[in-house]
Design a protein around this motif. Structure first.
Motif, mmCIF file in Angstrom:
data_model
loop_
_atom_site.group_PDB
_atom_site.id
_atom_site.type_symbol
_atom_site.label_atom_id
_atom_site.label_comp_id
_atom_site.label_asym_id
_atom_site.label_seq_id
_atom_site.Cartn_x
_atom_site.Cartn_y
_atom_site.Cartn_z
ATOM 1 N N GLY A 37 0.830 -1.197 0.000
ATOM 2 C CA GLY A 37 0.000 0.000 0.000
ATOM 3 C C GLY A 37 0.864 1.246 0.000
ATOM 4 N N ASN A 38 0.230 2.383 -0.205
ATOM 5 C CA ASN A 38 0.922 3.666 -0.166
ATOM 6 C C ASN A 38 0.518 4.408 1.106
ATOM 7 O OD1 ASN A 38 2.118 3.380 -2.789
ATOM 8 N ND2 ASN A 38 0.101 3.774 -3.650
ATOM 9 N N LEU A 39 1.510 4.719 1.937
ATOM 10 C CA LEU A 39 1.264 5.432 3.191
ATOM 11 C C LEU A 39 1.686 6.886 3.010
ATOM 12 C CD1 LEU A 39 0.493 5.333 6.226
ATOM 13 C CD2 LEU A 39 2.917 4.871 6.687
ATOM 14 N N ALA A 40 0.752 7.801 3.230
ATOM 15 C CA ALA A 40 1.022 9.226 3.071
ATOM 16 C C ALA A 40 1.079 9.908 4.433
ATOM 17 C CB ALA A 40 -0.057 9.879 2.211
ATOM 18 N N THR A 41 2.109 10.728 4.611
ATOM 19 C CA THR A 41 2.254 11.587 5.778
ATOM 20 C C THR A 41 2.479 13.004 5.260
ATOM 21 O OG1 THR A 41 4.641 11.169 5.833
ATOM 22 C CG2 THR A 41 3.252 9.716 7.161
ATOM 23 N N SER A 42 2.790 13.933 6.167
ATOM 24 C CA SER A 42 3.101 15.289 5.730
ATOM 25 C C SER A 42 4.363 15.768 6.415
ATOM 26 C CB SER A 42 1.943 16.243 6.037
ATOM 27 O OG SER A 42 1.714 16.323 7.429
ATOM 28 N N SER A 43 5.103 16.625 5.722
ATOM 29 C CA SER A 43 6.326 17.205 6.264
ATOM 30 C C SER A 43 6.413 18.654 5.813
ATOM 31 C CB SER A 43 7.560 16.435 5.768
ATOM 32 O OG SER A 43 8.754 17.045 6.224
ATOM 33 N N GLU A 44 6.405 19.560 6.771
ATOM 34 C CA GLU A 44 6.467 20.993 6.486
ATOM 35 C C GLU A 44 5.376 21.403 5.502
ATOM 36 O OE1 GLU A 44 10.468 21.663 5.182
ATOM 37 O OE2 GLU A 44 11.296 21.436 7.199
ATOM 38 N N GLY A 45 4.192 20.853 5.681
ATOM 39 C CA GLY A 45 3.043 21.209 4.860
ATOM 40 C C GLY A 45 2.998 20.564 3.504
ATOM 41 N N ARG A 46 3.926 19.633 3.231
ATOM 42 C CA ARG A 46 3.948 18.964 1.931
ATOM 43 C C ARG A 46 3.737 17.460 2.112
ATOM 44 N NH1 ARG A 46 8.748 21.871 -1.633
ATOM 45 N NH2 ARG A 46 8.029 24.033 -1.318
ATOM 46 N N PRO A 47 3.060 16.816 1.140
ATOM 47 C CA PRO A 47 2.799 15.378 1.275
ATOM 48 C C PRO A 47 4.048 14.544 1.049
ATOM 49 C CG PRO A 47 1.999 16.177 -0.843
ATOM 50 C CD PRO A 47 2.449 17.390 -0.079
ATOM 51 N N ARG A 48 4.131 13.426 1.761
ATOM 52 C CA ARG A 48 5.192 12.436 1.579
ATOM 53 C C ARG A 48 4.510 11.074 1.457
ATOM 54 N NH1 ARG A 48 10.190 13.836 3.690
ATOM 55 N NH2 ARG A 48 10.921 11.984 2.588
ATOM 56 N N VAL A 49 4.801 10.346 0.382
ATOM 57 C CA VAL A 49 4.156 9.057 0.122
ATOM 58 C C VAL A 49 5.223 8.006 -0.122
ATOM 59 C CG1 VAL A 49 2.471 7.807 -1.274
ATOM 60 C CG2 VAL A 49 2.209 10.266 -0.936
ATOM 61 N N ARG A 50 5.009 6.810 0.446
ATOM 62 C CA ARG A 50 5.923 5.690 0.188
ATOM 63 C C ARG A 50 5.137 4.381 0.240
ATOM 64 N NH1 ARG A 50 5.228 8.639 4.413
ATOM 65 N NH2 ARG A 50 7.370 9.385 4.568
ATOM 66 N N THR A 51 5.719 3.345 -0.362
ATOM 67 C CA THR A 51 5.108 2.026 -0.348
ATOM 68 C C THR A 51 5.474 1.307 0.947
ATOM 69 O OG1 THR A 51 5.215 1.875 -2.753
ATOM 70 C CG2 THR A 51 4.939 -0.193 -1.540
ATOM 71 N N VAL A 52 4.474 0.700 1.580
ATOM 72 C CA VAL A 52 4.692 -0.082 2.792
ATOM 73 C C VAL A 52 4.015 -1.438 2.629
ATOM 74 C CG1 VAL A 52 4.923 1.920 4.317
ATOM 75 C CG2 VAL A 52 2.661 0.925 3.912
ATOM 76 N N ILE A 53 4.397 -2.374 3.485
ATOM 77 C CA ILE A 53 3.812 -3.714 3.472
ATOM 78 C C ILE A 53 2.805 -3.830 4.605
ATOM 79 C CG2 ILE A 53 4.271 -6.194 3.677
ATOM 80 C CD1 ILE A 53 7.068 -5.655 2.595
ATOM 81 N N LEU A 54 1.605 -4.249 4.282
ATOM 82 C CA LEU A 54 0.570 -4.457 5.291
ATOM 83 C C LEU A 54 0.891 -5.723 6.075
ATOM 84 C CD1 LEU A 54 -2.157 -3.604 6.494
ATOM 85 C CD2 LEU A 54 -3.275 -4.916 4.665
ATOM 86 N N ARG A 55 1.215 -5.574 7.348
ATOM 87 C CA ARG A 55 1.660 -6.694 8.172
ATOM 88 C C ARG A 55 0.550 -7.309 9.013
ATOM 89 N NH1 ARG A 55 6.466 -8.510 6.223
ATOM 90 N NH2 ARG A 55 7.880 -6.764 5.811
ATOM 91 N N ASP A 56 -0.425 -6.511 9.403
ATOM 92 C CA ASP A 56 -1.496 -7.040 10.252
ATOM 93 C C ASP A 56 -2.703 -6.122 10.128
ATOM 94 O OD1 ASP A 56 -2.800 -8.704 12.009
ATOM 95 O OD2 ASP A 56 -1.741 -8.021 13.802
ATOM 96 N N VAL A 57 -3.878 -6.694 10.363
ATOM 97 C CA VAL A 57 -5.142 -5.950 10.338
ATOM 98 C C VAL A 57 -5.958 -6.363 11.550
ATOM 99 C CG1 VAL A 57 -7.324 -5.612 9.110
ATOM 100 C CG2 VAL A 57 -5.188 -5.707 7.829
ATOM 101 N N ARG A 58 -6.460 -5.389 12.275
ATOM 102 C CA ARG A 58 -7.335 -5.643 13.418
ATOM 103 C C ARG A 58 -8.654 -4.934 13.154
ATOM 104 N NH1 ARG A 58 -2.702 -3.721 17.611
ATOM 105 N NH2 ARG A 58 -1.272 -5.504 17.417
ATOM 106 N N LYS A 59 -9.563 -5.659 12.560
ATOM 107 C CA LYS A 59 -10.827 -5.061 12.136
ATOM 108 C C LYS A 59 -11.595 -4.457 13.305
ATOM 109 C CE LYS A 59 -15.357 -6.266 10.306
ATOM 110 N NZ LYS A 59 -16.253 -7.383 9.910
#
Length: 204
Positions: A37-59
């Motif tokens: 998946g793509n995880l988006a955060t922000s840094s100094e008001g700008r978006p940062r996106v990277r690919t991460v691996i989904l390791r666990d889900v707790r519905k």
């Protein structure tokens, strides 16, 4: 190939149930297209996106979990602002899901991080026994590993070096957007968490 989403257009809650089922399947199945998946955060008001691996889900807790090196930029970004968005897409079903919420970081002095590390494989642990912090400048194209681990997995003692860099990111979701791309007209739904999930169809 993943199975098609099953849903009844008269019952939007079917979409929500199918989405969580597929997310759980992605965490448990390496070949599932939603595992990356793509995880988006922000840094100094700008978006940062990277690919991460989904390791666990707790519905039941509305949580998605991934791992990272605690020296990576996303750790400091989430400490500055916990708000995040996770996006994933399946090219077979042509379904995109965007999940928004806040993230909590668990470091290696934390019970939750310790349990995830205990459950991880030696191959996965090797990825945290790095020579330099993620993002540091390199003089050539070589793996960020000690020379002695290029061709073998770490033993238990060596793996502890990786644990010092290990972190768990727990994303608690409060907003979910579902979209299926269709040649005869896209379908879309939205779900918001208050004290329960509330969903509705929307125009794409």
């Amino acid at each position: 190939m993943t199975r098609q989403f099953e849903f009844n257009p008269a019952n939007v809650s079917t979409i929500l149930e199918e989405t969580w089922l597929h997310l759980k399947s992605a965490a448990d199945t390496e070949t599932h297209p939603w595992r990356l998946g793509n995880l988006a955060t922000s840094s100094e008001g700008r978006p940062r996106v990277r690919t991460v691996i989904l390791r666990d889900v707790r519905k039941e807790r509305r949580e998605l979990i991934c791992y990272t090196d605690q020296r990576s930029d996303k750790i400091s970004e989430l400490k500055d602002s916990p708000w995040m968005e996770w996006m994933t897409y399946d090219p077979v079903t042509r379904v995109q899901v965007r999940l928004r919420g806040s993230a909590t970081v668990h470091m290696n002095d934390d019970e939750q991080a310790a349990q995830h590390w205990q459950d991880s494989s030696p191959e996965h642990r090797r990825g945290y026994i790095t020579v330099s912090p993620p993002g540091a400048k390199a003089e050539s194209a070589v793996p960020n590993l000690p020379d002695y681990l290029f061709d073998r997995l770490p033993n238990d003692e060596e793996a502890q070096l990786g644990y010092e860099n290990f972190a768990v990111i727990v994303c608690r979701i409060e907003h979910l957007d579902w979209l299926q791309l269709r040649r005869n007209g896209h379908l879309a739904a939205q779900f918001l968490w208050t004290d329960k999930w509330e969903g509705h169809w929307k125009y794409a």
